[in-house]
Design an enzyme around this catalytic site. Structure first.
Site, short mmCIF file in Angstrom:
data_model
loop_
_atom_site.label_atom_id
_atom_site.label_comp_id
_atom_site.label_asym_id
_atom_site.label_seq_id
_atom_site.Cartn_x
_atom_site.Cartn_y
_atom_site.Cartn_z
N CYS A 41 0.92 -1.29 -0.10
CA CYS A 41 -0.07 -0.03 0.05
C CYS A 41 1.02 1.25 0.00
O CYS A 41 1.95 1.44 0.62
CB CYS A 41 -0.96 0.14 1.08
SG CYS A 41 -2.03 -1.34 1.32
N ASN A 61 -1.66 2.63 5.74
CA ASN A 61 -0.78 1.64 5.39
C ASN A 61 -0.39 0.90 6.47
O ASN A 61 0.29 1.51 7.51
CB ASN A 61 0.37 2.20 4.65
CG ASN A 61 1.36 1.01 4.09
OD1 ASN A 61 1.25 -0.07 4.01
ND2 ASN A 61 2.70 1.59 4.06
N GLU A 73 16.76 -18.94 -6.95
CA GLU A 73 16.41 -17.48 -7.46
C GLU A 73 15.86 -17.53 -8.77
O GLU A 73 14.84 -16.93 -9.06
CB GLU A 73 17.75 -16.71 -7.28
CG GLU A 73 17.54 -15.27 -7.79
CD GLU A 73 16.29 -14.36 -6.96
OE1 GLU A 73 15.82 -14.86 -6.18
OE2 GLU A 73 16.12 -13.37 -7.69
N LYS A 118 12.11 -16.10 -9.76
CA LYS A 118 12.03 -15.26 -10.96
C LYS A 118 11.05 -15.76 -11.89
O LYS A 118 10.02 -15.06 -12.38
CB LYS A 118 13.27 -14.91 -11.61
CG LYS A 118 14.23 -13.93 -10.99
CD LYS A 118 13.74 -12.56 -10.85
CE LYS A 118 13.12 -12.33 -9.55
NZ LYS A 118 13.75 -12.26 -8.17
N GLU A 154 7.33 -15.61 -10.41
CA GLU A 154 6.98 -14.17 -10.12
C GLU A 154 6.31 -13.83 -11.48
O GLU A 154 5.27 -13.00 -11.47
CB GLU A 154 8.15 -13.41 -9.40
CG GLU A 154 8.20 -13.58 -8.16
CD GLU A 154 9.34 -12.40 -7.61
OE1 GLU A 154 10.51 -12.79 -8.06
OE2 GLU A 154 9.02 -11.55 -6.87
N HIS A 196 15.50 -38.28 -5.04
CA HIS A 196 14.80 -38.57 -3.80
C HIS A 196 13.09 -38.07 -3.84
O HIS A 196 12.66 -37.99 -2.92
CB HIS A 196 15.49 -37.96 -2.64
CG HIS A 196 16.79 -38.41 -2.33
ND1 HIS A 196 16.97 -39.59 -1.88
CD2 HIS A 196 18.07 -38.04 -2.60
CE1 HIS A 196 18.26 -40.03 -1.94
NE2 HIS A 196 19.08 -38.95 -2.11
N LYS A 200 6.09 -4.61 -3.90
CA LYS A 200 7.62 -4.48 -3.99
C LYS A 200 8.15 -4.36 -2.46
O LYS A 200 9.00 -5.18 -2.12
CB LYS A 200 7.88 -3.18 -4.58
CG LYS A 200 9.28 -3.10 -4.73
CD LYS A 200 10.15 -3.59 -5.91
CE LYS A 200 11.66 -3.62 -5.93
NZ LYS A 200 11.89 -4.89 -6.53
C1 AGP Z 1 11.74 -10.72 -5.29
O1 AGP Z 1 11.75 -10.78 -6.61
C2 AGP Z 1 10.36 -10.51 -4.55
N1 AGP Z 1 9.78 -9.35 -4.94
C3 AGP Z 1 10.62 -10.69 -3.08
O2 AGP Z 1 10.75 -12.41 -2.94
C4 AGP Z 1 11.36 -10.07 -2.36
O3 AGP Z 1 12.87 -10.33 -2.42
C5 AGP Z 1 11.01 -9.99 -0.88
O4 AGP Z 1 9.84 -9.64 -0.51
C6 AGP Z 1 12.05 -9.27 0.13
O5 AGP Z 1 12.03 -8.04 -0.01
P1 AGP Z 1 13.18 -7.06 0.60
O6 AGP Z 1 14.48 -7.66 -0.09
O7 AGP Z 1 12.79 -5.85 0.20
O8 AGP Z 1 13.24 -7.51 1.86
#
Ligand code: AGP
Length: 643
Positions: free
Chosen positions: A2, A100, A516, A520, A523, A539, A638
């Protein structure tokens, strides 16, 4: 999660608010709304979907008022709908709020307020705030009492005494009412409120969720994040935890609550160094692509000034060489991508300093009473610097007596402020929701920390530190080389864009890269992906493999390369469609993989910095082919400021 904005000044507020919201859209984008003072009334507009929907409706409303508040939402309580979108209005429509955070005791408060006659119109936790303010305001301005139910209170308002004027150094009635309301709340909040009885005033309160105020030539601006105000005001006041503020059209005043009274206080000022390029996509189709291409620069900037006379310098750590030497355990806490950077760091820290290192997801750490002693170094990694779980973990670790070192991308963020020392990742503002360049910044920063610990423990000699640092610095050029040649990545993307699921495998450093890479892909493309240490495949996960099933293998040169190759063959034998990320010059791998993406040879310790780049590009390309929104994937935000 938010985003909130406020404006009180000399221009029509609505376009100012919508522009601010657009810049905060990465914080949440399922619905948005604004409320503006129009004459003696408040007018509000709420829309589901992107801010562009709200913007499109503006002309129909002819709003000219110069004071208002706005909100972009990431739903927690109540589905994304116009009714649940902020701002929320009081029963009488004379007070509006945006919030927020999370109100944990909203259910109890709601039932008390409903009994007192308040009518709720949403399912959100936030709506209780405006009704609490309405009650408190009635008591302050209209002499109602706590025993009056809503009808009595409203009756008294007919013969109301006008609200007092705002005097210098004295909080407005609205702010006093807001302070009374927050004293009933349990949870976290950044709140902005306006009232038609006190035109031009935005009352603000903050607990845990960030809020900044900026003084501009055209008036005062409020936002939950400096991003909304960069290029708009030269500096901001960062409202401290537990502080309140009255924002008027050309000034603002900060207050602290002392024994339930609001006493003038000083806010902390922060300069905004604004580089307009950061907010522009330039020649790139989306921010994710732009940010992927920024990674060589991030490596260089994060390393700048870190090697002095053959020794790593991280003065921000604020620990002496002796104190560092006493560290007997490192615990790294993080979430999501930041957690994956931490998995890489564990290998480096243990390898170079022989200090045991544990990595833990912050949301688990905070609830399990972990063993932390004063000689434990706790490292909190967070791009945004405001992830609720990571912050809670920091607080817990500090209570237990540990020194906490933050690694973040955002200057002045809560992680930076609450840690004993902080290193900034120099990625600059990351706008795409999927982290790319900040992962690289984290990897480089954590590698520096691992070198520093190795140096402090006397396990790395000066010549070794210098050699490793130079090799680390070379990854910038190697990343550039990878970014120049992406055709193999595009071919691989085409061949599995219609798959339903994918398996990412790797060993050692490659296992963290696989994690990772899978994140990606999930997401941005909404394709199910799972990462497994390659040796674990037999396994269980190998049962998933059938002809054409995509397996993405991180198979760069490393001590376990031969083992990974065997695992690839196991998958291939069962019909998998294998995409391998391999080291240039590896002539043999082509016979086991359908697609090979070659990257330059680097030391295994630094391979995650380069090996992740093709996987970021692959995920983006697949998402593009599947018609997904690259920068704002569904359901995500984000900054994850809720638990
Ligand atoms: C990453 O692509 C994600 N948007 C998410 O996993 C992010 O890394 C996670 O929410 C942690 O955020 P931060 O690094 O701002 O703490």
């Amino acid at each position: 999660m938010c985003g909130i904005v406020g404006y009180s000044g000399s221009r029509p507020a609505a376009p100012v608010l919508v522009n601010g919201l657009k810049r905060l859209e990465y914080r949440g984008y399922d619905s948005s709304g604004i409320a503006v003072e129009e004459g003696a009334q408040l007018k509000s507009i709420c829309r589901t979907g992107r801010i562009s929907e709200l913007e499109r409706s503006l002309p129909d409303f002819h709003l000219t008022g110069s004071c208002g508040i706005g909100h972009t939402r990431w739903a927690t309580h109540g589905a994304p709908s116009e009714a649940n979108a902020h701002p929320h209005l009081s029963c009488e429509g004379d007070i509006a709020i945006v919030h927020n955070g999370i109100i944990e005791n909203h259910a109890e408060l709601r039932s008390v307020l409903e009994k007192r006659g308040h009518r709720f119109t949403s399912q959100t936790d936030s709506e209780v705030i405006v009704h609490l303010i309405e009650d408190a305001y009635a008591r302050l301005a209209f002499q109602t009492s706590e025993d009056d139910d809503m009808e009595d209170a409203l009756g008294k308002r007919e013969e109301r005494t006008p609200a007092s004027e705002v005097k210098a150094g004295e909080p407005s009635l609205l702010l006093q009412a807001l302070s009374m309301a927050t004293s009933m709340l349990i949870g976290s909040w950044a709140i902005c409120a306006i009232s038609s009885h006190e035109p031009g005033i935005i009352a603000c309160a903050r607990k845990e969720s960030p809020l900044v105020i900026g003084h501009g030539a055209d008036g005062e601006h409020v936002a939950s994040d400096v991003t909304a105000l960069q290029g708009v005001v030269p500096q901001v006041c960062v409202l401290g935890d537990g502080q309140f503020a009255d924002v008027a059209s050309h000034s603002f005043a900060v207050f602290s609550s002392v024994e339930e009274r609001l006493i003038s206080a000083k806010g902390e000022m922060m300069r905004l160094d604004w580089n307009a390029e950061v907010a522009e996509r330039g020649r790139f189709a989306d921010f994710m692509l732009k940010e992927i291409y920024e990674q060589p620069r991030v490596i260089r900037d994060t390393l700048e000034g870190r090697l002095n006379h053959g020794a790593i310098t991280i003065s921000e750590l604020s620990l002496t060489h002796e104190e560092l030497n006493l560290v007997d355990r490192v615990v790294i806490i993080a979430c999501g991508t930041s957690y994956h950077a931490a998995l890489v760091a564990k290998n480096l820290i243990e390898g170079w300093s022989r200090i045991p290192c544990e990595v833990e997801v912050a949301s688990e750490f905070r609830y399990r009473d972990p063993i932390i002693t004063p000689s434990t170094l706790v490292v909190a990694v967070s791009q945004s610097g405001e992830t609720a779980d990571t912050l809670a973990a920091i607080r817990d670790a500090r209570i237990k007596g540990a020194k906490v070192f933050g690694i973040t991308n955002v200057i002045g963020s809560p992680v930076a402020r609450e840690s004993d020392g902080v290193i900034y990742t120099k990625a600059n503002k990351e706008i795409a929701v999927a982290s790319t360049k900040s992962f690289t910044g984290q990897l480089v920063s954590l590698t520096l920390l691992a070198l520093l610990l190795g140096q402090a423990k006397g396990r790395l000699k000066q010549a070794q530190v210098r050699m490793l640092f130079n090799e680390l610095a070379n990854t910038a050029e190697q990343a550039e080389a990878i970014l120049k040649e992406a055709s193999a990545i595009d071919e691989a993307a085409v061949s599995f864009k219609d798959s339903r699921s994918a398996l990412f495998i790797g060993r050692g450093m490659g296992a963290a890269v696989a994690e990772e890479g899978a994140l990606k892909l999930k997401e941005v493309s909404y394709l199910h992906a799972e990462a497994y240490p390659a040796g674990e495949m037999k396994h269980g996960p190998i049962a998933l493999i059938e002809p054409g099933f995509p397996v993405i293998a991180v198979a760069t040169q490393s001590p376990t390369y031969d083992k990974v190759l065997s695992n690839i063959q196991e998958a291939k034998t069962r019909g998998a469609m294998v995409v391998a990320v391999a080291t240039e010059g590896d002539e043999g791998i082509g016979q086991f993989a359908d697609h090979v993406i070659f990257i330059p040879r680097v030391r295994d310790a630094f391979s995650p910095i380069t090996a992740i780049i093709p996987l970021q590009l692959l995920a983006r390309k697949i998402a593009l082919l599947r018609g997904c929104n690259i920068d704002q994937p569904r359901n995500l935000a984000k900054s994850v400021t809720v638990e």
